[in-house]
Design an enzyme around this catalytic site. Structure first.
Site, PDB file in Angstrom:
ATOM      1  N   LEU A 204      14.581   3.965  -9.964  1.00  0.00           N
ATOM      2  CA  LEU A 204      13.143   4.218  -9.769  1.00  0.00           C
ATOM      3  C   LEU A 204      12.795   4.782  -8.397  1.00  0.00           C
ATOM      4  O   LEU A 204      11.666   5.206  -8.193  1.00  0.00           O
ATOM      5  CB  LEU A 204      12.375   2.892  -9.946  1.00  0.00           C
TER       6      LEU A 204
ATOM      7  N   HIS B 242       6.365   1.600  -9.278  1.00  0.00           N
ATOM      8  CA  HIS B 242       6.824   0.240  -9.626  1.00  0.00           C
ATOM      9  C   HIS B 242       6.542  -0.749  -8.509  1.00  0.00           C
ATOM     10  O   HIS B 242       6.309  -1.925  -8.748  1.00  0.00           O
ATOM     11  CB  HIS B 242       8.304   0.234 -10.021  1.00  0.00           C
TER      12      HIS B 242
ATOM     13  N   GLU C 109       4.865  -0.005   4.008  1.00  0.00           N
ATOM     14  CA  GLU C 109       6.035  -0.660   3.406  1.00  0.00           C
ATOM     15  C   GLU C 109       6.357  -1.979   4.101  1.00  0.00           C
ATOM     16  O   GLU C 109       7.463  -2.511   3.988  1.00  0.00           O
ATOM     17  CB  GLU C 109       7.227   0.306   3.416  1.00  0.00           C
TER      18      GLU C 109
ATOM     19  N   ARG D 261       7.689   7.202   3.368  1.00  0.00           N
ATOM     20  CA  ARG D 261       6.811   6.250   2.672  1.00  0.00           C
ATOM     21  C   ARG D 261       5.724   5.672   3.570  1.00  0.00           C
ATOM     22  O   ARG D 261       4.677   5.252   3.081  1.00  0.00           O
ATOM     23  CB  ARG D 261       7.639   5.090   2.118  1.00  0.00           C
TER      24      ARG D 261
ATOM     25  N   HIS E   5      13.658   3.461   4.581  1.00  0.00           N
ATOM     26  CA  HIS E   5      12.925   2.515   5.433  1.00  0.00           C
ATOM     27  C   HIS E   5      13.647   2.479   6.778  1.00  0.00           C
ATOM     28  O   HIS E   5      14.882   2.625   6.823  1.00  0.00           O
ATOM     29  CB  HIS E   5      12.953   1.086   4.857  1.00  0.00           C
TER      30      HIS E   5
ATOM     31  N   ASN F 149      20.713  -1.531  -5.702  1.00  0.00           N
ATOM     32  CA  ASN F 149      19.369  -0.948  -5.770  1.00  0.00           C
ATOM     33  C   ASN F 149      18.867  -0.565  -4.376  1.00  0.00           C
ATOM     34  O   ASN F 149      17.691  -0.313  -4.179  1.00  0.00           O
ATOM     35  CB  ASN F 149      18.390  -1.953  -6.400  1.00  0.00           C
TER      36      ASN F 149
ATOM     37  N   CYS G  13      16.669  -6.513   3.686  1.00  0.00           N
ATOM     38  CA  CYS G  13      15.592  -6.222   2.725  1.00  0.00           C
ATOM     39  C   CYS G  13      15.136  -7.491   2.023  1.00  0.00           C
ATOM     40  O   CYS G  13      14.002  -7.596   1.579  1.00  0.00           O
ATOM     41  CB  CYS G  13      16.066  -5.277   1.631  1.00  0.00           C
TER      42      CYS G  13
HETATM   43  O1  SUG Z   1      11.873   0.127  -2.477  1.00  0.00           O
HETATM   44  N1  SUG Z   1      14.693  -0.379  -4.534  1.00  0.00           N
HETATM   45  C1  SUG Z   1      13.886  -0.775  -3.383  1.00  0.00           C
HETATM   46  C2  SUG Z   1      14.792  -1.236  -2.277  1.00  0.00           C
HETATM   47  C3  SUG Z   1      14.009  -1.835  -1.133  1.00  0.00           C
HETATM   48  C4  SUG Z   1      14.846  -2.124   0.023  1.00  0.00           C
HETATM   49  N2  SUG Z   1      14.058  -2.697   1.055  1.00  0.00           N
HETATM   50  C5  SUG Z   1      14.164  -2.453   2.378  1.00  0.00           C
HETATM   51  N3  SUG Z   1      14.869  -1.466   2.843  1.00  0.00           N
HETATM   52  N4  SUG Z   1      13.508  -3.210   3.188  1.00  0.00           N
HETATM   53  C6  SUG Z   1      13.015   0.375  -2.918  1.00  0.00           C
HETATM   54  O2  SUG Z   1      13.465   1.537  -2.982  1.00  0.00           O
HETATM   55  C7  SUG Z   1      15.054   0.288  -6.841  1.00  0.00           C
HETATM   56  C8  SUG Z   1      14.659  -0.230  -8.210  1.00  0.00           C
HETATM   57  C9  SUG Z   1      15.400   0.476  -9.312  1.00  0.00           C
HETATM   58  O3  SUG Z   1      15.785   1.631  -9.152  1.00  0.00           O
HETATM   59  O4  SUG Z   1      15.571  -0.138 -10.392  1.00  0.00           O
HETATM   60  C10 SUG Z   1      14.110  -0.211  -5.726  1.00  0.00           C
HETATM   61  O5  SUG Z   1      12.941  -0.421  -5.952  1.00  0.00           O
END
Ligand code: SUG
Length: 445
Positions: A21, A137, A174, A214, A250, A362, A368
């Site tokens: 996503l 999402h 974020e 972002r 991020h 992910n 995170c």
């Molecule tokens: O926002 N991955 C999250 C990962 C967040 C990591 N957080 C930090 N770096 N603080 C994002 O991209 C992937 C979900 C999916 O593909 O099913 C997702 O939302």
């Protein structure tokens, strides 16, 4: 008075899955449609929480969100019973359906920005949930995040809760993933560093062209205003657009800070020298800037291993420890770099490796998975104690996961109406374990 940094880790939700996503997040895209294991994901997270508690740190638990988000589907026009809404969305709009199933609230570094009472004008701890507008999402999270935060920090004498910023990309926020606080002692006034990817209202400024930035500068400034931060103790730093283009979605993928230490990659920021000089001047006491040169570790290796998406924690004896994912141990380059770092003269004395592979697939490493809240002992006493990790809670939550979570989940399994029932049953019980009250929409409607 004593002061602590408490890490509130996101408990992985029962619908943890890989849906690809997050455009701009390399791991999310490359693992799309892999089969996930919600149970082992949740247990990996619990083991990390327990290990940090056993290291003498105060560790908290942050509840996951209700998924699939039936209410989002209803807002988008799907009607009928819950099962009918799910099956229509799955057939007619599979991409939207996958998005409303994501367990992405597990990455609580994106839950909110937190400013400790020592930094704010009214001497309360301030919370602003992140609006996460850049990804559909994730944009579903802030309302419930706010409900959970208010249930955990439920005392207006010590805690101030703001609504999330306007839901628009101009104020893309974020949360703590782009925010780092430096301090001598957790209870002393610190310097808060906000990192942004672009300016929303000035197109002439540098910005990445392919992958999204972002977080906006305007969002950072709004959060600093809401929290009543002093300009003389706030620094705004722009991310290098070139690293966003390489998968640094991020800032916590390329830099981590704690107390007087900033551990960062040479290419992380724009205008690095000037910005670090400003940070040093505002901080007043000597800082340790640990810069990792490209010649030693490339940006690609840092993104692959998440060597900066590590937690930098301070033990009771003052030593700092890096909490790293096992991917760093498996990389000869990063492992060797850490060995050199430990042999050099910095406050960082140890690296501990944790298997959080279910989250890493992910794009979510150890950093995170946690939201940092620096508080004093009076504030800590006002925190919902049922959310603080101890032996009993660890056992209780493992049993809860064993009872309610599936071993495996494929994208197609998400359409099973039984999964929604399982998820709601689990979360209803969790709100009792963590004494949160009715934080979920299904409990309120
Ligand atoms: O926002 N991955 C999250 C990962 C967040 C990591 N957080 C930090 N770096 N603080 C994002 O991209 C992937 C979900 C999916 O593909 O099913 C997702 O939302």
């Amino acid at each position: 008075m004593k002061h602590f940094e408490v890490n509130f880790d996101g408990l992985v939700g029962p619908t943890h899955n890989y849906a690809g996503l997050s455009y701009g997040n390399v791991a999310s895209l490359s693992n799309a449609r892999s089969v996930s294991s919600p149970r082992s994901a949740a247990k990996q997270g619990l083991l990390k929480m327990k290990a940090l508690q056993e290291m003498g740190l105060i560790q908290g638990v942050f509840a996951p969100q209700e998924r699939p988000d039936i209410y989002a589907l209803r807002r988008l026009g799907f009607q009928g019973s819950d099962a009918e809404v799910l099956s229509q969305a799955f057939k007619q709009a599979p991409a939207i359906f996958q998005a409303v199933c994501s367990a992405s609230s597990m990455w609580t570094a994106n839950a909110a920005t937190v400013s400790p009472s020592a930094d704010t004008t009214d001497n309360r701890v301030h919370f602003t949930p992140a609006n996460l507008t850049n990804k559909f999402h994730r944009s579903l999270e802030p309302q419930t995040t706010g409900n959970i935060l208010r249930a955990m920090f439920n005392n207006s004498r010590y805690f101030a809760h703001h609504p999330h910023l306007p839901d628009n990309e101009h104020f893309g926020d974020e949360g703590a993933a782009n925010h780092t606080r430096f301090c001598t002692d957790y209870g002393h006034t610190g310097v808060e560093m906000f990192v942004y990817g672009r300016y929303a209202f000035d197109g002439s400024k540098p910005a990445p062209q392919t992958y999204p930035a972002r977080q906006t500068r305007e969002a950072c400034e709004a959060v600093a205003r809401l929290h009543g931060l002093s300009e003389s103790k706030t620094v705004y730093v722009q991310q290098n657009p070139a690293v966003i283009e390489q998968g640094v979605f991020h800032n916590d993928v390329i830099a981590v800070g704690n107390q007087n230490v900033l551990f960062y990659h040479e290419q992380a920021f724009l205008d690095t020298e000037r910005k670090l000089a400003e940070l040093q001047e505002k901080f007043a006491a000597p800082m340790h800037f640990i810069e990792v040169p490209t010649a030693k570790v490339s940006v690609a290796e840092a993104v692959k291993t998440y060597m900066f998406n590590t937690q930098l924690v301070t033990l009771a004896n003052g030593d700092m420890v890096i909490i790293a994912p096992t991917e760093c141990e498996e990389s000869t380059i990063v492992h060797q770099y850490f060995d050199e770092l430990l042999a050099s003269n910095t406050p960082i004395k140890e690296v501990r490796y944790f298997d959080v592979k279910q989250s890493m697939r992910n794009g979510g490493g150890p950093a995170c998975l946690r939201l940092r809240v620096a508080i004093n002992d009076q504030e800590l006493a006002a925190v919902n104690q049922a959310c603080i990790m101890n032996d009993t809670l660890f056992e209780r939550l493992n049993l809860w996961v064993d009872t309610h979570y599936r071993d495996e989940l494929s994208t197609d399994d998400l359409a099973d109406p039984q999964l929604l029932i399982e998820s709601r049953t689990a979360l209803d019980e969790l709100t009792q374990i963590l004494q949160l009250g009715s934080v979920y929409a299904f409990q309120r409607n």
